[in-house]
Design a protein around this motif. Structure first.
Motif, PDB file in Angstrom:
ATOM      1  N   THR A   2     -62.455   3.346  10.752  1.00  0.00           N
ATOM      2  CA  THR A   2     -63.695   2.589  10.873  1.00  0.00           C
ATOM      3  C   THR A   2     -64.678   3.014   9.807  1.00  0.00           C
ATOM      4  OG1 THR A   2     -64.596   4.185  12.412  1.00  0.00           O
ATOM      5  CG2 THR A   2     -63.386   2.317  13.354  1.00  0.00           C
ATOM      6  N   ASN A   3     -65.626   2.164   9.555  1.00  0.00           N
ATOM      7  CA  ASN A   3     -66.638   2.423   8.548  1.00  0.00           C
ATOM      8  C   ASN A   3     -67.900   2.950   9.215  1.00  0.00           C
ATOM      9  OD1 ASN A   3     -66.315   2.386   5.857  1.00  0.00           O
ATOM     10  ND2 ASN A   3     -66.861   0.244   5.561  1.00  0.00           N
ATOM     11  N   THR A   4     -67.921   4.183   9.597  1.00  0.00           N
ATOM     12  CA  THR A   4     -69.105   4.806  10.165  1.00  0.00           C
ATOM     13  C   THR A   4     -69.920   5.393   9.031  1.00  0.00           C
ATOM     14  OG1 THR A   4     -67.957   6.894  10.473  1.00  0.00           O
ATOM     15  CG2 THR A   4     -67.903   5.338  12.316  1.00  0.00           C
ATOM     16  N   PRO A   5     -71.202   5.681   9.268  1.00  0.00           N
ATOM     17  CA  PRO A   5     -72.016   6.220   8.179  1.00  0.00           C
ATOM     18  C   PRO A   5     -71.440   7.499   7.571  1.00  0.00           C
ATOM     19  CG  PRO A   5     -73.423   5.504   9.963  1.00  0.00           C
ATOM     20  CD  PRO A   5     -71.998   5.359  10.439  1.00  0.00           C
ATOM     21  N   SER A   6     -70.742   8.320   8.347  1.00  0.00           N
ATOM     22  CA  SER A   6     -70.196   9.552   7.782  1.00  0.00           C
ATOM     23  C   SER A   6     -68.946   9.293   6.941  1.00  0.00           C
ATOM     24  CB  SER A   6     -69.873  10.541   8.902  1.00  0.00           C
ATOM     25  OG  SER A   6     -68.916   9.963   9.766  1.00  0.00           O
ATOM     26  N   ASN A   7     -68.223   8.178   7.190  1.00  0.00           N
ATOM     27  CA  ASN A   7     -67.008   7.871   6.450  1.00  0.00           C
ATOM     28  C   ASN A   7     -67.246   6.915   5.288  1.00  0.00           C
ATOM     29  OD1 ASN A   7     -65.593   9.440   8.224  1.00  0.00           O
ATOM     30  ND2 ASN A   7     -64.928   7.717   9.480  1.00  0.00           N
ATOM     31  N   SER A  14     -77.542  11.841   1.979  1.00  0.00           N
ATOM     32  CA  SER A  14     -78.110  12.067   3.309  1.00  0.00           C
ATOM     33  C   SER A  14     -79.421  11.307   3.489  1.00  0.00           C
ATOM     34  CB  SER A  14     -78.315  13.555   3.563  1.00  0.00           C
ATOM     35  OG  SER A  14     -79.254  14.088   2.653  1.00  0.00           O
ATOM     36  N   ALA A  15     -80.154  11.064   2.414  1.00  0.00           N
ATOM     37  CA  ALA A  15     -81.392  10.287   2.518  1.00  0.00           C
ATOM     38  C   ALA A  15     -81.090   8.851   2.926  1.00  0.00           C
ATOM     39  CB  ALA A  15     -82.145  10.312   1.193  1.00  0.00           C
ATOM     40  N   GLU A  16     -80.020   8.294   2.404  1.00  0.00           N
ATOM     41  CA  GLU A  16     -79.627   6.940   2.781  1.00  0.00           C
ATOM     42  C   GLU A  16     -79.205   6.894   4.251  1.00  0.00           C
ATOM     43  OE1 GLU A  16     -76.643   5.513   0.133  1.00  0.00           O
ATOM     44  OE2 GLU A  16     -77.932   5.637  -1.632  1.00  0.00           O
ATOM     45  N   GLN A  17     -78.508   7.922   4.698  1.00  0.00           N
ATOM     46  CA  GLN A  17     -78.096   7.982   6.102  1.00  0.00           C
ATOM     47  C   GLN A  17     -79.308   8.095   7.014  1.00  0.00           C
ATOM     48  OE1 GLN A  17     -75.347  11.239   6.332  1.00  0.00           O
ATOM     49  NE2 GLN A  17     -73.578   9.894   6.025  1.00  0.00           N
TER      50      GLN A  17
END
Length: 78
Positions: A2-7, A14-17
């Motif tokens: 899956t395309n999770t923010p961590s992957n 980290s600023a984008e996250q």
């Protein structure tokens, strides 16, 4: 996978996250508040008119048919 923010390789920064998570938090907060306003409005209208929320959104016939079937006012049930 899956395309999770961590992957997601596009969100390695980290600023984008943090920005994405803050936007998600604000959107979910707005959705929750809108749902609460909708439920309270439905309950107030039900109190004023006597029509339940199902009738207000156009599903009253289904609810009435089920109630009539359950109380055996109809010779058949659907």
């Amino acid at each position: 996978m899956t395309n999770t923010p961590s992957n997601d390789p596009a969100l390695n920064n980290s600023a984008e996250q943090l920005t994405l998570m803050e936007q998600l938090k604000q959107v979910e907060l707005f959705n929750g508040r809108a749902a609460m306003v909708g439920i309270v409005t439905g309950i107030v209208v039900e109190g004023l008119t006597g029509f339940g929320i199902a009738h207000q959104i156009g599903l009253g016939a289904l609810v009435d048919g089920y109630a009539a079937c359950r109380t055996q006012f109809l010779p058949f049930c659907f």
